[in-house]
Scaffold this motif. Structure first.
Motif, PDB file in Angstrom:
ATOM      1  N   ASN A 121      72.513  55.627  71.194  1.00 50.13           N
ATOM      2  CA  ASN A 121      73.337  54.933  70.202  1.00 50.13           C
ATOM      3  C   ASN A 121      73.094  55.401  68.763  1.00 50.13           C
ATOM      4  OD1 ASN A 121      74.423  53.266  72.281  1.00 50.13           O
ATOM      5  ND2 ASN A 121      72.628  51.929  72.139  1.00 50.13           N
ATOM      6  N   LEU A 122      73.136  56.715  68.572  1.00 51.45           N
ATOM      7  CA  LEU A 122      72.953  57.284  67.242  1.00 51.45           C
ATOM      8  C   LEU A 122      74.124  58.191  66.902  1.00 51.45           C
ATOM      9  CD1 LEU A 122      69.159  58.269  67.263  1.00 51.45           C
ATOM     10  CD2 LEU A 122      70.220  56.359  66.044  1.00 51.45           C
ATOM     11  N   GLN A 126      73.291  62.657  62.987  1.00 50.08           N
ATOM     12  CA  GLN A 126      71.865  62.368  62.884  1.00 50.08           C
ATOM     13  C   GLN A 126      71.082  63.107  63.963  1.00 50.08           C
ATOM     14  OE1 GLN A 126      70.907  58.196  62.948  1.00 50.08           O
ATOM     15  NE2 GLN A 126      68.703  58.541  62.777  1.00 50.08           N
ATOM     16  N   VAL A 127      71.632  63.132  65.178  1.00 47.97           N
ATOM     17  CA  VAL A 127      70.980  63.848  66.274  1.00 47.97           C
ATOM     18  C   VAL A 127      70.955  65.347  65.984  1.00 47.97           C
ATOM     19  CG1 VAL A 127      71.058  64.355  68.748  1.00 47.97           C
ATOM     20  CG2 VAL A 127      71.698  62.074  67.924  1.00 47.97           C
ATOM     21  N   GLU A 128      72.064  65.883  65.473  1.00 40.38           N
ATOM     22  CA  GLU A 128      72.125  67.315  65.159  1.00 40.38           C
ATOM     23  C   GLU A 128      71.105  67.690  64.088  1.00 40.38           C
ATOM     24  OE1 GLU A 128      76.828  68.271  66.157  1.00 40.38           O
ATOM     25  OE2 GLU A 128      76.224  67.772  64.105  1.00 40.38           O
ATOM     26  N   ARG A 129      70.966  66.854  63.062  1.00 37.76           N
ATOM     27  CA  ARG A 129      70.001  67.144  61.990  1.00 37.76           C
ATOM     28  C   ARG A 129      68.574  67.183  62.539  1.00 37.76           C
ATOM     29  NH1 ARG A 129      73.007  63.428  58.919  1.00 37.76           N
ATOM     30  NH2 ARG A 129      71.352  61.862  59.205  1.00 37.76           N
ATOM     31  N   ALA A 130      68.265  66.220  63.393  1.00 38.15           N
ATOM     32  CA  ALA A 130      66.919  66.168  63.967  1.00 38.15           C
ATOM     33  C   ALA A 130      66.633  67.378  64.840  1.00 38.15           C
ATOM     34  CB  ALA A 130      66.753  64.877  64.775  1.00 38.15           C
ATOM     35  N   LEU A 156      60.263  64.295  69.593  1.00 35.47           N
ATOM     36  CA  LEU A 156      61.274  64.234  68.539  1.00 35.47           C
ATOM     37  C   LEU A 156      61.398  62.806  68.034  1.00 35.47           C
ATOM     38  CD1 LEU A 156      63.583  65.995  67.180  1.00 35.47           C
ATOM     39  CD2 LEU A 156      65.106  64.991  68.887  1.00 35.47           C
ATOM     40  N   MET A 157      61.331  62.652  66.700  1.00 35.43           N
ATOM     41  CA  MET A 157      61.563  61.346  66.099  1.00 35.43           C
ATOM     42  C   MET A 157      63.039  61.216  65.755  1.00 35.43           C
ATOM     43  SD  MET A 157      58.864  59.395  65.828  1.00 35.43           S
ATOM     44  CE  MET A 157      59.455  58.234  64.600  1.00 35.43           C
ATOM     45  N   LEU A 158      63.662  60.160  66.232  1.00 38.98           N
ATOM     46  CA  LEU A 158      65.040  59.838  65.886  1.00 38.98           C
ATOM     47  C   LEU A 158      65.055  58.417  65.362  1.00 38.98           C
ATOM     48  CD1 LEU A 158      66.989  61.429  68.888  1.00 38.98           C
ATOM     49  CD2 LEU A 158      67.207  62.051  66.472  1.00 38.98           C
ATOM     50  N   GLY A 159      65.391  58.267  64.089  1.00 33.16           N
ATOM     51  CA  GLY A 159      65.238  56.960  63.474  1.00 33.16           C
ATOM     52  C   GLY A 159      63.756  56.640  63.421  1.00 33.16           C
ATOM     53  N   ARG A 160      63.369  55.521  63.991  1.00 32.88           N
ATOM     54  CA  ARG A 160      61.953  55.144  64.085  1.00 32.88           C
ATOM     55  C   ARG A 160      61.489  55.148  65.532  1.00 32.88           C
ATOM     56  NH1 ARG A 160      59.601  53.490  59.632  1.00 32.88           N
ATOM     57  NH2 ARG A 160      57.989  52.360  60.766  1.00 32.88           N
ATOM     58  N   GLU A 161      62.203  55.852  66.379  1.00 34.64           N
ATOM     59  CA  GLU A 161      61.850  55.912  67.795  1.00 34.64           C
ATOM     60  C   GLU A 161      61.391  57.315  68.169  1.00 34.64           C
ATOM     61  OE1 GLU A 161      61.765  53.144  69.474  1.00 34.64           O
ATOM     62  OE2 GLU A 161      62.684  52.013  67.835  1.00 34.64           O
ATOM     63  N   LEU A 162      60.441  57.363  69.092  1.00 33.07           N
ATOM     64  CA  LEU A 162      59.887  58.627  69.550  1.00 33.07           C
ATOM     65  C   LEU A 162      60.452  58.970  70.930  1.00 33.07           C
ATOM     66  CD1 LEU A 162      57.788  60.925  69.120  1.00 33.07           C
ATOM     67  CD2 LEU A 162      56.133  59.448  70.318  1.00 33.07           C
ATOM     68  N   TYR A 163      60.814  60.236  71.100  1.00 35.63           N
ATOM     69  CA  TYR A 163      61.362  60.711  72.374  1.00 35.63           C
ATOM     70  C   TYR A 163      60.643  61.985  72.801  1.00 35.63           C
ATOM     71  CZ  TYR A 163      65.195  57.553  71.263  1.00 35.63           C
ATOM     72  OH  TYR A 163      65.930  56.433  70.942  1.00 35.63           O
ATOM     73  N   SER A 164      60.491  62.146  74.118  1.00 36.41           N
ATOM     74  CA  SER A 164      60.069  63.454  74.619  1.00 36.41           C
ATOM     75  C   SER A 164      61.336  64.259  74.862  1.00 36.41           C
ATOM     76  CB  SER A 164      59.241  63.325  75.901  1.00 36.41           C
ATOM     77  OG  SER A 164      59.993  62.800  76.966  1.00 36.41           O
ATOM     78  N   LEU A 165      61.266  65.532  74.494  1.00 37.60           N
ATOM     79  CA  LEU A 165      62.422  66.424  74.541  1.00 37.60           C
ATOM     80  C   LEU A 165      62.142  67.539  75.551  1.00 37.60           C
ATOM     81  CD1 LEU A 165      64.276  67.952  71.507  1.00 37.60           C
ATOM     82  CD2 LEU A 165      63.272  69.439  73.229  1.00 37.60           C
ATOM     83  N   HIS A 166      63.136  67.828  76.399  1.00 31.55           N
ATOM     84  CA  HIS A 166      62.993  68.847  77.433  1.00 31.55           C
ATOM     85  C   HIS A 166      64.286  69.665  77.457  1.00 31.55           C
ATOM     86  CE1 HIS A 166      59.598  66.374  78.789  1.00 31.55           C
ATOM     87  NE2 HIS A 166      60.405  65.381  78.427  1.00 31.55           N
ATOM     88  N   ALA A 167      64.167  70.977  77.298  1.00 35.48           N
ATOM     89  CA  ALA A 167      65.373  71.783  77.106  1.00 35.48           C
ATOM     90  C   ALA A 167      65.246  73.155  77.756  1.00 35.48           C
ATOM     91  CB  ALA A 167      65.653  71.943  75.616  1.00 35.48           C
ATOM     92  N   ALA A 168      66.403  73.710  78.104  1.00 32.84           N
ATOM     93  CA  ALA A 168      66.481  75.068  78.637  1.00 32.84           C
ATOM     94  C   ALA A 168      67.881  75.606  78.358  1.00 32.84           C
ATOM     95  CB  ALA A 168      66.189  75.089  80.143  1.00 32.84           C
ATOM     96  N   LEU A 169      67.992  76.927  78.232  1.00 32.76           N
ATOM     97  CA  LEU A 169      69.289  77.561  77.989  1.00 32.76           C
ATOM     98  C   LEU A 169      70.103  77.644  79.275  1.00 32.76           C
ATOM     99  CD1 LEU A 169      68.179  80.554  75.734  1.00 32.76           C
ATOM    100  CD2 LEU A 169      69.313  78.448  74.987  1.00 32.76           C
TER     101      LEU A 169
END
Length: 220
Positions: A121-122, A126-130, A156-169
């Motif tokens: 819900n962001l 904001q998500v792109e900037r982060a 990754l911090m988004l707002g005041r919440e912390l997330y684990s980020l997992h990515a691949a091309l």
């Protein structure tokens, strides 16, 4: 005579009493020190156990991100968008099965080309900037030739919440599904690191008292 005898007895008893007091004090200190050391050892073991558990959980999501980025259907979706398919397969299914908050696709300009926000819900901007600030795409592009793709993870911090980020091309060894090398797309999975997540790990490893505290005022 009785007085002199009593006095001599007391004089003899003083050193014994002092030694007993010192001994009791040393014993108490030794027991306290031992308990402190045991507490420190337990805390260290608990910390290592939780760190290991979080690494295992992160590795599992890394594999999910890699497998879905390497799935021909995912690549085909990017080439010929079918939003109903994406919402079900890499949106709703992934998020509900693995307790995610969002699954995203990011291009090399750090723009979201597709997103499914389960409970994030962001605003898109904001998500792109982060994500741009994190340098995620630059890191992924260092492995641009890897087949299967190389998954990376972080926080990754988004707002005041912390997330684990997992990515691949997005990657395919099927020539008809090849993504252009100068226009790579990343599949990103975000999982919240919140109290519910820590409670789940605590229950798994039987460790009490874990809590999440924000130690930095920096946020997106």
């Amino acid at each position: 005579m009785r007085t002199d005898t009593s006095q001599r007895f007391l004089n003899m008893a003083y050193p014994v009493v002092v030694i007993m007091v010192i001994s009791v004090g040393l014993l108490a200190w030794s027991l306290y020190h031992s308990r402190v050391k045991q507490t420190e050892i337990v805390a260290q073991l608990s910390e290592r156990t939780m760190a290991s558990s979080m690494e295992e959980a992160a590795h599992s999501l890394d594999l999910i991100a890699r497998d879905y980025a390497y799935w021909d259907e995912t690549v085909q979706f990017y080439r010929s968008p079918d939003h109903d398919w994406a919402k079900k397969q890499i949106g709703l299914y992934l998020n509900e099965t693995f307790d995610l908050s969002a699954s995203l696709m990011l291009d090399q300009n750090n723009k979201l080309v597709w997103q499914y926000q389960h409970d994030l819900n962001l605003p898109r901007e904001q998500v792109e900037r982060a994500l741009a600030k994190s340098g995620l795409m630059e890191q992924l592009l260092t492995h641009w030739a890897a087949v299967p793709p190389q998954a990376i993870s972080g926080y990754l911090m988004l707002g005041r919440e912390l997330y684990s980020l997992h990515a691949a091309l997005l990657t395919s060894d099927n020539e008809s599904y090849q993504v252009k090398p100068d226009n790579r797309i990343a599949l990103i999975l975000l999982r919240p690191i919140d109290q519910a997540y820590l409670d789940h790990l605590s229950e798994q490893k039987q460790i009490d008292g874990l809590r999440l505290e924000l130690i930095s005022s920096m946020s997106e």
